[in-house]
Design an enzyme around this catalytic site. Structure first.
Site, mmCIF file in Angstrom:
data_model
loop_
_atom_site.group_PDB
_atom_site.id
_atom_site.type_symbol
_atom_site.label_atom_id
_atom_site.label_comp_id
_atom_site.label_asym_id
_atom_site.label_seq_id
_atom_site.Cartn_x
_atom_site.Cartn_y
_atom_site.Cartn_z
ATOM 1 N N ARG A 112 0.868 -1.228 -0.179
ATOM 2 C CA ARG A 112 0.336 -0.283 -0.272
ATOM 3 C C ARG A 112 0.827 1.088 -0.417
ATOM 4 O O ARG A 112 1.715 1.132 1.019
ATOM 5 C CB ARG A 112 -1.118 -0.080 0.716
ATOM 6 N N TYR A 193 -1.560 -3.237 -6.418
ATOM 7 C CA TYR A 193 -1.482 -4.489 -5.216
ATOM 8 C C TYR A 193 -1.971 -3.883 -4.191
ATOM 9 O O TYR A 193 -2.483 -3.002 -3.716
ATOM 10 C CB TYR A 193 0.242 -4.063 -5.427
ATOM 11 N N LYS A 202 -9.240 -2.322 1.997
ATOM 12 C CA LYS A 202 -9.631 -0.716 2.494
ATOM 13 C C LYS A 202 -10.229 0.856 2.023
ATOM 14 O O LYS A 202 -11.069 1.528 3.021
ATOM 15 C CB LYS A 202 -7.483 -0.220 2.623
ATOM 16 N N HIS A 222 -10.629 -1.509 11.520
ATOM 17 C CA HIS A 222 -10.019 -2.526 10.967
ATOM 18 C C HIS A 222 -9.462 -3.387 12.022
ATOM 19 O O HIS A 222 -8.260 -3.804 12.320
ATOM 20 C CB HIS A 222 -8.627 -1.844 10.916
ATOM 21 N N SER A 244 -1.810 -3.025 10.716
ATOM 22 C CA SER A 244 -1.593 -4.663 9.381
ATOM 23 C C SER A 244 -0.262 -5.213 10.050
ATOM 24 O O SER A 244 0.452 -4.841 10.172
ATOM 25 C CB SER A 244 -0.260 -4.058 7.675
ATOM 26 N N ALA A 245 -0.017 -6.697 9.907
ATOM 27 C CA ALA A 245 1.085 -7.574 9.892
ATOM 28 C C ALA A 245 1.579 -7.734 11.298
ATOM 29 O O ALA A 245 2.246 -7.511 11.869
ATOM 30 C CB ALA A 245 1.986 -7.134 8.955
ATOM 31 N N CYS A 246 0.582 -7.796 12.326
ATOM 32 C CA CYS A 246 0.504 -8.108 13.875
ATOM 33 C C CYS A 246 -0.332 -9.653 14.637
ATOM 34 O O CYS A 246 -0.036 -9.560 15.328
ATOM 35 C CB CYS A 246 0.429 -6.636 14.530
ATOM 36 N N LYS A 248 -3.233 -10.565 13.114
ATOM 37 C CA LYS A 248 -4.629 -10.906 13.198
ATOM 38 C C LYS A 248 -4.695 -11.514 12.544
ATOM 39 O O LYS A 248 -6.066 -12.352 13.096
ATOM 40 C CB LYS A 248 -5.147 -9.522 12.384
ATOM 41 N N ASP A 269 -10.181 -9.177 9.753
ATOM 42 C CA ASP A 269 -9.497 -8.064 8.671
ATOM 43 C C ASP A 269 -10.657 -7.305 9.102
ATOM 44 O O ASP A 269 -9.688 -5.930 9.582
ATOM 45 C CB ASP A 269 -8.741 -7.881 7.002
ATOM 46 N N ASN A 362 5.625 -8.085 2.130
ATOM 47 C CA ASN A 362 4.588 -8.543 1.834
ATOM 48 C C ASN A 362 3.894 -9.396 1.204
ATOM 49 O O ASN A 362 3.114 -8.714 0.680
ATOM 50 C CB ASN A 362 4.581 -7.041 1.913
ATOM 51 N N ARG A 364 1.958 -11.533 -0.585
ATOM 52 C CA ARG A 364 0.146 -12.582 0.285
ATOM 53 C C ARG A 364 -0.352 -13.543 -0.392
ATOM 54 O O ARG A 364 0.338 -14.075 -2.004
ATOM 55 C CB ARG A 364 -0.754 -11.280 -0.099
ATOM 56 N N ARG A 395 2.601 -4.226 18.679
ATOM 57 C CA ARG A 395 4.175 -4.764 19.136
ATOM 58 C C ARG A 395 4.661 -3.692 19.436
ATOM 59 O O ARG A 395 5.226 -2.693 19.074
ATOM 60 C CB ARG A 395 4.918 -4.331 17.464
ATOM 61 N N PHE A 489 1.038 -17.178 19.778
ATOM 62 C CA PHE A 489 -0.140 -18.398 18.608
ATOM 63 C C PHE A 489 -1.014 -18.852 19.655
ATOM 64 O O PHE A 489 -1.771 -18.151 20.779
ATOM 65 C CB PHE A 489 1.052 -19.787 18.399
ATOM 66 N N GLY A 490 -0.873 -19.752 19.679
ATOM 67 C CA GLY A 490 -2.354 -20.716 20.321
ATOM 68 C C GLY A 490 -2.508 -20.547 21.458
ATOM 69 O O GLY A 490 -3.389 -20.731 22.287
ATOM 70 N N ASN A 492 -2.134 -17.629 23.084
ATOM 71 C CA ASN A 492 -2.837 -16.631 23.568
ATOM 72 C C ASN A 492 -4.245 -17.154 24.122
ATOM 73 O O ASN A 492 -4.937 -15.867 24.598
ATOM 74 C CB ASN A 492 -2.724 -15.258 22.185
HETATM 75 C C1 OXD Z 1 -3.194 -4.637 5.572
HETATM 76 C C2 OXD Z 1 -3.985 -5.125 5.013
HETATM 77 O O1 OXD Z 1 -2.338 -3.583 5.380
HETATM 78 O O2 OXD Z 1 -4.914 -6.043 5.579
HETATM 79 O O3 OXD Z 1 -3.515 -4.136 6.929
HETATM 80 O O4 OXD Z 1 -3.632 -5.804 3.611
HETATM 81 MN MN MN Z 2 -5.608 -4.774 7.774
#
Ligand code: OXD
Ligand code: MN
Length: 582
Positions: A112, A193, A202, A222, A244-246, A248, A269, A362, A364, A395, A489-490, A492
């Site tokens: 993005r 992308y 988004k 989000h 993003s990328a934490c 989810k 998401d 990134n 996907r 994070r 992970f599990g 949590n």
């Molecule tokens: C993001 C996605 O960047 O979900 O948050 O792709």
């Molecule tokens: Mn997202």
């Protein structure tokens, strides 16, 4: 190029109807001529709703595509489009799996582009807060209507006439992802992308969605949505916002390690949430699939995602194995030793020693949610699922405990507003700086972030609302050696179990200056395989929290000097006072 029109319920494209200073008569004449020349290769333009038909005609005149294809959403069309892209070299099959495809983009079009994502409104303050003088605003970008018009003129006339010169059509210099709320319009130009081009995600479900939500009194967030069933068979749903990328997607599809628990995924998401007649906050996932970050996903971190993506999936910028499979960082143990790996950049004999990643960080997978082995039976229920807890997180390598509960809704909104997290690869940021990311929405606010906070506060005043409890979680705290303290992970599920019990009214929390944390021994650690330094995990270092308060104050003073709701400012003062007594 061809103009495809997708009339699916979740895809929302429309463009302003005038694009130049031509008179209506001249314009109609141009359109009429264009339509006569247009070849509609699929579908019948006269069957479209009048507004849509007009949209197509006007934009075809402007974009000048070779053909028009009116999407019907059938399987046959889907297969036809895949085979067309295969022939064009945009997609190649990953033969090891059923109907899986790989696409490798131009290396300049991989994430993005927040720097080129704008909201265009007449009043700047409707879109973005006014920062302190001399400070650059980081809570969104505004474009004036005049500049928006210029952007249209520079890009759109004849844009579909241009020949495609490589296998990945993009135009990084001219990329713009624009939102024009007054016209319910999105213009995405120059990038193919992810979030730049999957406009239902988004752009619509969050940016325009949050504007609609404010007008109509609901929330577009989000957030993942997860169903949790405890060993007694009681079920609750939670929603959770992380940048993003934490992780989810990992949390949304978790395999709990705590015996007797069952997790079911509603979405990974985005959540649209509104109160029902009984005052319960109901959430739907407005997406049909998952667009997840591939690196780090494996049978040990997210088996349910791995099982989801084995068929009918499109992969972007992952590496390929010589036996027709996919590869990315994290799959080393699951990949046969006798295969060679072609990196996303085309290095046919990629080796770890090259020091370069095999897959783009990134990269996907884009896969149907219905294939997830733990998809919730109600994931498509139009009335949504009742949310009883909302989690914020990020994070945070230092200072922030595993979990804490907000004292009340207003304090919870403050926790959302002050979220921070290390930067990730999902956008163009570099390095591991800890960034402010209010509500995990910083890249996705459709309107002024201060007004967004005010909207959350207002939601909390909804008559007869059964407000969910609000939490902050941090799976990423590190010890002095730089190692994660909590296995994540599990595991949590142990944190979710505590939250579940809190929501049920159990007295298992103790008060700290930042919120309510589990009482000693209240977190169920039975069977936890590795020993965890719980004291370190929940330690609240005074100097860290003093610094955090100062950072938040500076951030608000710089970014929202005039737009911050008073309630949030007073929550910050209250935190400051509590921290001073630590
Ligand atoms: C993001 C996605 O960047 O979900 O948050 O792709
Ligand atoms: Mn997202």
């Amino acid at each position: 190029m061809a103009l495809s029109i997708r009339c699916a319920t979740q895809t929302y494209i429309c463009r302003r109807l005038t694009h130049s200073m031509r008179t209506r008569q001249q314009k109609n004449c141009v359109i009429a001529n264009t339509i006569r020349c247009l070849s509609v290769v699929h579908g019948n333009i006269n069957t479209l709703a009048p507004k849509v038909k007009k949209f197509v005609e006007e934009n075809a005149a402007l974009f000048q595509p070779d053909h028009i294809h009116i999407c019907d959403g059938t399987e046959a069309e889907h297969t036809q489009l895949l085979s067309y892209m295969h022939k064009q070299g945009i997609l190649k099959p990953l033969t090891k799996y059923e109907n899986c495809w790989l696409s490798v983009t131009d290396p300049a079009d991989v994430a993005r582009v927040e720097s080129k994502t704008v909201i265009s409104t007449t009043e700047k303050r409707d879109s973005v807060p006014t920062p302190k003088e001399g400070v650059t605003g980081t809570l969104g970008r505004w474009l004036s209507p005049d500049d928006m018009e210029k952007a249209y003129q520079e890009r759109l006339p004849g844009c579909m006439k241009e020949p495609v010169i490589n296998n990945w059509p993009c135009n990084p210099e001219k990329t713009i992802i624009a939102h024009i709320p007054d016209r319910n319009e999105i213009l995405s130009y120059g990038s193919g992308y992810g979030g730049n081009s999957l406009l239902g995600k988004k752009c619509f479900a969050l940016r325009l969605g949050s504007i609609l939500a404010k007008k109509e009194g609901w929330l577009a967030e989000h957030m993942l949505i997860l169903g949790i069933t405890n060993p007694k068979g009681q079920k609750k749903y939670i929603a959770a916002a992380f940048p993003s990328a934490c992780g989810k997607t990992n949390l949304a599809m978790m395999n709990p390690t705590l015996p007797g628990y069952k997790m079911e995924c509603v979405g990974d998401d985005i959540a649209w949430m509104r109160f029902d007649d009984e005052g319960r906050l109901r959430a739907i996932n407005p997406e049909a699939g998952f667009f997840g970050v591939a690196p780090g996903t494996s049978m040990s971190t997210n088996p349910n995602a791995m099982l989801t993506i084995r068929k009918n999936t499109i992969f972007t910028n992952v590496a390929e194995t010589s036996d027709g499979g996919f590869f990315w960082e994290g799959l080393e143990k699951e990949t046969p030793n006798d295969v060679t790996i072609t990196s996303w950049l085309g290095d046919k004999n990629w080796k770890k020693e090259s020091g370069k990643p095999a897959a783009h960080p990134n990269s996907r997978f884009c896969t149907p949610a219905s294939q997830c082995p733990i998809i919730d039976p109600d994931w498509e229920s139009p009335k949504g699922v009742p949310i009883e807890a909302i989690l914020f997180g990020g994070r945070r390598p230092q200072g922030v405990p595993l979990v804490y509960e907000a004292f009340n809704w207003q304090h919870g909104v403050f926790i959302g507003a002050t979220m921070r997290s290390e930067a990730t690869a999902a956008a163009e940021h570099k390095g591991k700086v800890v960034m402010h990311d209010p509500f995990a929405m910083r890249p996705f606010f459709g309107y002024n972030a201060g007004q967004y906070m005010a909207h959350w506060l207002k939601i909390g005043r909804t008559p007869n609302a059964k407000l969910p409890k609000i939490y902050h979680v941090n799976w990423f705290r590190k010890n002095t050696e730089g190692k994660f303290i909590w296995p994540g992970f599990g595991e949590n599920s142990r944190v979710l179990d505590w939250i579940f019990r809190r929501v049920d009214g159990e007295d298992c929390a103790r008060k700290t200056p930042i919120g309510l944390v589990p009482q000693n021994d209240a977190l169920n650690l039975d069977g936890l395989k590795e020993s965890v330094d719980m004291d370190e995990l929940f330690r609240l270092p005074t100097d860290f929290w003093q610094n955090e308060v100062n950072e938040i104050k500076t951030y608000f003073d710089n970014q929202l000097p005039n737009d911050l709701p008073d309630e949030i400012a007073s929550e910050l003062n209250a935190l400051k006072e509590r921290v001073a007594k630590m």
